[in-house]
Motif scaffolding. Structure first.
Motif, PDB file in Angstrom:
ATOM      1  N   HIS A 191       0.824  -1.208   0.000  1.00 27.60           N
ATOM      2  CA  HIS A 191       0.000   0.000   0.000  1.00 27.60           C
ATOM      3  C   HIS A 191       0.862   1.264   0.000  1.00 27.60           C
ATOM      4  N   SER A 192       2.116   1.115  -0.314  1.00 26.48           N
ATOM      5  CA  SER A 192       3.092   2.207  -0.450  1.00 26.48           C
ATOM      6  C   SER A 192       3.418   2.875   0.883  1.00 26.48           C
ATOM      7  N   PHE A 193       3.318   2.120   1.966  1.00 26.16           N
ATOM      8  CA  PHE A 193       3.774   2.642   3.255  1.00 26.16           C
ATOM      9  C   PHE A 193       5.154   2.081   3.545  1.00 26.16           C
ATOM     10  N   ALA A 194       6.122   2.973   3.763  1.00 26.52           N
ATOM     11  CA  ALA A 194       7.493   2.593   4.111  1.00 26.52           C
ATOM     12  C   ALA A 194       7.842   3.223   5.443  1.00 26.52           C
ATOM     13  N   PHE A 195       8.655   2.517   6.234  1.00 26.78           N
ATOM     14  CA  PHE A 195       8.957   3.024   7.576  1.00 26.78           C
ATOM     15  C   PHE A 195      10.286   2.504   8.085  1.00 26.78           C
ATOM     16  N   GLY A 196      10.832   3.233   9.062  1.00 35.30           N
ATOM     17  CA  GLY A 196      11.949   2.806   9.886  1.00 35.30           C
ATOM     18  C   GLY A 196      11.608   3.144  11.327  1.00 35.30           C
ATOM     19  N   LEU A 197      12.012   2.297  12.255  1.00 29.34           N
ATOM     20  CA  LEU A 197      11.593   2.439  13.640  1.00 29.34           C
ATOM     21  C   LEU A 197      12.758   2.800  14.556  1.00 29.34           C
ATOM     22  N   ASN A 198      12.441   3.555  15.606  1.00 33.94           N
ATOM     23  CA  ASN A 198      13.389   3.826  16.692  1.00 33.94           C
ATOM     24  C   ASN A 198      12.797   3.284  17.988  1.00 33.94           C
ATOM     25  N   GLY A 199      13.575   2.525  18.736  1.00 32.28           N
ATOM     26  CA  GLY A 199      13.136   2.099  20.051  1.00 32.28           C
ATOM     27  C   GLY A 199      13.072   3.281  20.998  1.00 32.28           C
ATOM     28  N   LEU A 200      12.046   3.313  21.863  1.00 31.99           N
ATOM     29  CA  LEU A 200      11.936   4.287  22.938  1.00 31.99           C
ATOM     30  C   LEU A 200      11.800   3.508  24.243  1.00 31.99           C
ATOM     31  N   TYR A 201      12.214   4.110  25.374  1.00 26.58           N
ATOM     32  CA  TYR A 201      12.482   3.313  26.562  1.00 26.58           C
ATOM     33  C   TYR A 201      11.864   3.892  27.841  1.00 26.58           C
ATOM     34  N   PRO A 202      10.551   3.645  28.035  1.00 28.29           N
ATOM     35  CA  PRO A 202       9.945   3.975  29.329  1.00 28.29           C
ATOM     36  C   PRO A 202      10.615   3.171  30.452  1.00 28.29           C
ATOM     37  N   VAL A 222      -0.877  -1.773   7.030  1.00 26.86           N
ATOM     38  CA  VAL A 222      -1.697  -0.556   6.989  1.00 26.86           C
ATOM     39  C   VAL A 222      -1.881  -0.075   5.551  1.00 26.86           C
ATOM     40  N   ARG A 223      -3.066   0.488   5.279  1.00 29.14           N
ATOM     41  CA  ARG A 223      -3.452   0.857   3.916  1.00 29.14           C
ATOM     42  C   ARG A 223      -3.297   2.347   3.615  1.00 29.14           C
ATOM     43  N   ASN A 224      -3.449   3.172   4.626  1.00 28.62           N
ATOM     44  CA  ASN A 224      -3.388   4.612   4.415  1.00 28.62           C
ATOM     45  C   ASN A 224      -3.139   5.283   5.761  1.00 28.62           C
ATOM     46  N   GLU A 225      -3.041   6.595   5.747  1.00 32.17           N
ATOM     47  CA  GLU A 225      -2.707   7.316   6.978  1.00 32.17           C
ATOM     48  C   GLU A 225      -3.792   7.175   8.027  1.00 32.17           C
ATOM     49  N   GLU A 226      -5.040   7.184   7.620  1.00 34.22           N
ATOM     50  CA  GLU A 226      -6.137   6.997   8.573  1.00 34.22           C
ATOM     51  C   GLU A 226      -6.052   5.624   9.232  1.00 34.22           C
ATOM     52  N   ASP A 227      -5.715   4.610   8.454  1.00 33.26           N
ATOM     53  CA  ASP A 227      -5.561   3.252   8.977  1.00 33.26           C
ATOM     54  C   ASP A 227      -4.394   3.185   9.959  1.00 33.26           C
ATOM     55  N   LEU A 228      -3.317   3.881   9.650  1.00 34.11           N
ATOM     56  CA  LEU A 228      -2.157   3.923  10.538  1.00 34.11           C
ATOM     57  C   LEU A 228      -2.514   4.601  11.857  1.00 34.11           C
ATOM     58  N   ASP A 229      -3.182   5.743  11.786  1.00 36.22           N
ATOM     59  CA  ASP A 229      -3.600   6.435  13.006  1.00 36.22           C
ATOM     60  C   ASP A 229      -4.477   5.531  13.870  1.00 36.22           C
ATOM     61  N   ARG A 230      -5.376   4.810  13.228  1.00 32.62           N
ATOM     62  CA  ARG A 230      -6.290   3.928  13.957  1.00 32.62           C
ATOM     63  C   ARG A 230      -5.527   2.780  14.614  1.00 32.62           C
ATOM     64  N   LEU A 231      -4.587   2.178  13.879  1.00 32.72           N
ATOM     65  CA  LEU A 231      -3.796   1.087  14.442  1.00 32.72           C
ATOM     66  C   LEU A 231      -3.094   1.522  15.723  1.00 32.72           C
ATOM     67  N   LEU A 232      -2.466   2.677  15.692  1.00 28.91           N
ATOM     68  CA  LEU A 232      -1.715   3.145  16.852  1.00 28.91           C
ATOM     69  C   LEU A 232      -2.637   3.568  17.991  1.00 28.91           C
ATOM     70  N   ARG A 233      -3.859   3.919  17.648  1.00 32.15           N
ATOM     71  CA  ARG A 233      -4.822   4.329  18.678  1.00 32.15           C
ATOM     72  C   ARG A 233      -5.472   3.125  19.368  1.00 32.15           C
ATOM     73  N   ILE A 234      -5.810   2.083  18.616  1.00 36.20           N
ATOM     74  CA  ILE A 234      -6.594   0.975  19.189  1.00 36.20           C
ATOM     75  C   ILE A 234      -5.736  -0.194  19.666  1.00 36.20           C
ATOM     76  N   SER A 235      -4.435  -0.159  19.416  1.00 38.63           N
ATOM     77  CA  SER A 235      -3.548  -1.259  19.824  1.00 38.63           C
ATOM     78  C   SER A 235      -2.825  -0.862  21.101  1.00 38.63           C
ATOM     79  N   PRO A 236      -3.252  -1.345  22.254  1.00 41.28           N
ATOM     80  CA  PRO A 236      -2.626  -0.937  23.525  1.00 41.28           C
ATOM     81  C   PRO A 236      -1.208  -1.474  23.644  1.00 41.28           C
ATOM     82  N   VAL A 237      -0.239  -0.582  23.738  1.00 40.23           N
ATOM     83  CA  VAL A 237       1.168  -0.987  23.714  1.00 40.23           C
ATOM     84  C   VAL A 237       1.697  -1.164  25.134  1.00 40.23           C
TER      85      VAL A 237
END
Length: 404
Positions: A191-202, A222-237
């Motif tokens: 879906h043309s989403f590319a990413f790189g991650l950084n660890g953060l440390y609570p 994830v399919r689009n920006e709205e889908d990405l926002d939703r994933l990060l909102r509804i997935s309790p980390v």
């Protein structure tokens, strides 16, 4: 073009089937990784046999099977294919949470920095130099230097929960650690989403939530920006991480998210979203209340916007020293500027581009990734790109993406 040190594997099937094949292919690599990093891993293997460790993993497993059962199947496929005990595979996938929980169980803030192996990322969106790129140093333990790999996966959807749910159809390329499912390094999906991650440390782990590896894995669907926002909102980390990415066919902007658990509210996350825009995009900033930064952003392994609401671990010398060194470079204009920063080793104790040394023997830059969103290419460097700008691997992202 393929790299001799970083192989590319292609797999096709269900989540379990693809992981089972990868497990068989990387069986010896996983065992080498464990053996080479046993000083770090052995206490963690012992910890999950304790009552605290067992309860932590039991609750992780319950939450994963409830929210993302296909990724639980993927972990099991990796264990079955590799013939490495599931408990050890789980530690490799839940590493940050396990290290932090183990240290807290010993009631110690040690000088052995959990975030010492964290990554550095440069996001560039400039009209003046015609640059639209994400560049990322993938840093971790030296045990992964010869055992990391790229995977191109074509995953088929199947039914779950007696036909009430279906797993996602996925196609992606991702850099993987031996023994871990995809998603925690860098990657791109159809879906043309590319990413790189950084660890953060609570300085805490939120029990009964999702390990970061699972949410990172879900980024590949994830399919689009709205889908990405939703994933990060509804997935309790359960822990912290930073997403740097772009939906590059849309060419709107670059995105940076800082995420961490809000333990004051059940299953809620702290999320800070930032857009990296160019001069021509100033008049169209969007309507989602996100912060905007002009032209470029460099992100390390500490919270820059959520630091007032998430208490971080004390021993984060590496990230703050890399940040300090990065400030000395001034503004980043070009890809060459980004390579000079990512390839910098001026500070021998805390270099941005890492090689094993007397002061830091157990962390290394595994590779550097460059997503060039103007040419639709992923370029991977297995050496320091500042010294040798010729990539070891080039991948055409057009071959991956759905043509809309």
């Amino acid at each position: 073009m393929t790299s001799t040190r970083i192989p590319l594997y292609r797999v096709k099937g269900t989540h379990y089937e693809c992981a089972h094949v990868i497990g068989k292919i990387t069986r010896e690599a996983i065992r080498h990784r464990i053996a080479d990093d046993l000083t770090v891993l052995s206490p963690l293997f012992e910890y999950i046999q304790t009552e605290d460790g067992f309860n932590l993993y039991r609750d992780f497993a319950k939450t994963i099977r409830s929210l993302y059962p296909w990724y639980w199947d993927e972990i099991n496929g990796l264990a079955d294919g590799s013939e490495v005990p599931l408990e050890q595979i789980l530690v490799l996938n839940f590493l940050n949470e396990t290290q932090t929980a183990y240290k807290l169980s010993k009631d110690k803030q040690t000088s052995d920095e959990t975030g010492e192996k964290g990554c550095t990322t440069v996001l560039l969106n400039r009209q003046d130099t015609n640059t639209f790129s994400l560049l990322h140093n993938e840093d971790h333990a030296t045990a992964l230097y010869m055992t990391g790999y790229l995977v191109e996966a074509d995953i088929h959807s199947i039914e779950y929960n007696d036909g009430q749910r279906r797993s996602p159809d996925e196609k992606f390329i991702a850099y993987c650690y031996a023994g871990a499912i995809p998603g925690n390094g860098f990657g791109a999906n159809k879906h043309s989403f590319a990413f790189g991650l950084n660890g953060l440390y609570p300085n805490f782990v939120a029990h009964g939530r999702l390990p970061r590896q699972i949410v990172n894995r879900a980024l590949l669907s994830v399919r689009n920006e709205e889908d990405l926002d939703r994933l990060l909102r509804i997935s309790p980390v359960a822990f912290g991480f930073c997403v740097n990415g772009a939906f590059f066919r849309e060419e709107h902007c670059l995105l940076n998210y800082e995420i961490g658990p809000n333990i004051k509210l059940a299953n809620e996350n702290f999320i800070s979203k930032c857009r990296i825009i160019n001069e021509g995009q100033k008049e169209n900033k969007g309507n989602d209340q996100s912060e905007t930064i002009l032209n470029y952003l460099v992100h390390y392994n500490h919270y820059e916007r959520l630091h007032k609401v998430i208490i971080q671990q004390k021993s984060l010398d590496s990230t703050y020293n890399r940040w300090k060194r990065g400030q000395e470079f001034g503004e980043i204009f070009t890809i060459d500027d980004a390579f000079r920063l990512l390839g910098d080793n001026e500070n021998p104790s805390f270099p941005i581009f890492r090689i094993p040394s007397e002061t830091d023997a157990n962390s290394v830059t595994l590779c550097t990734a460059h997503f060039n969103f103007l040419t639709f290419e992923l370029l991977v460097y297995q050496h320091n790109p500042k010294d040798n700008p010729s990539p070891s691997f080039v991948y055409n992202l057009n071959d991956l993406c759905i043509i809309k």
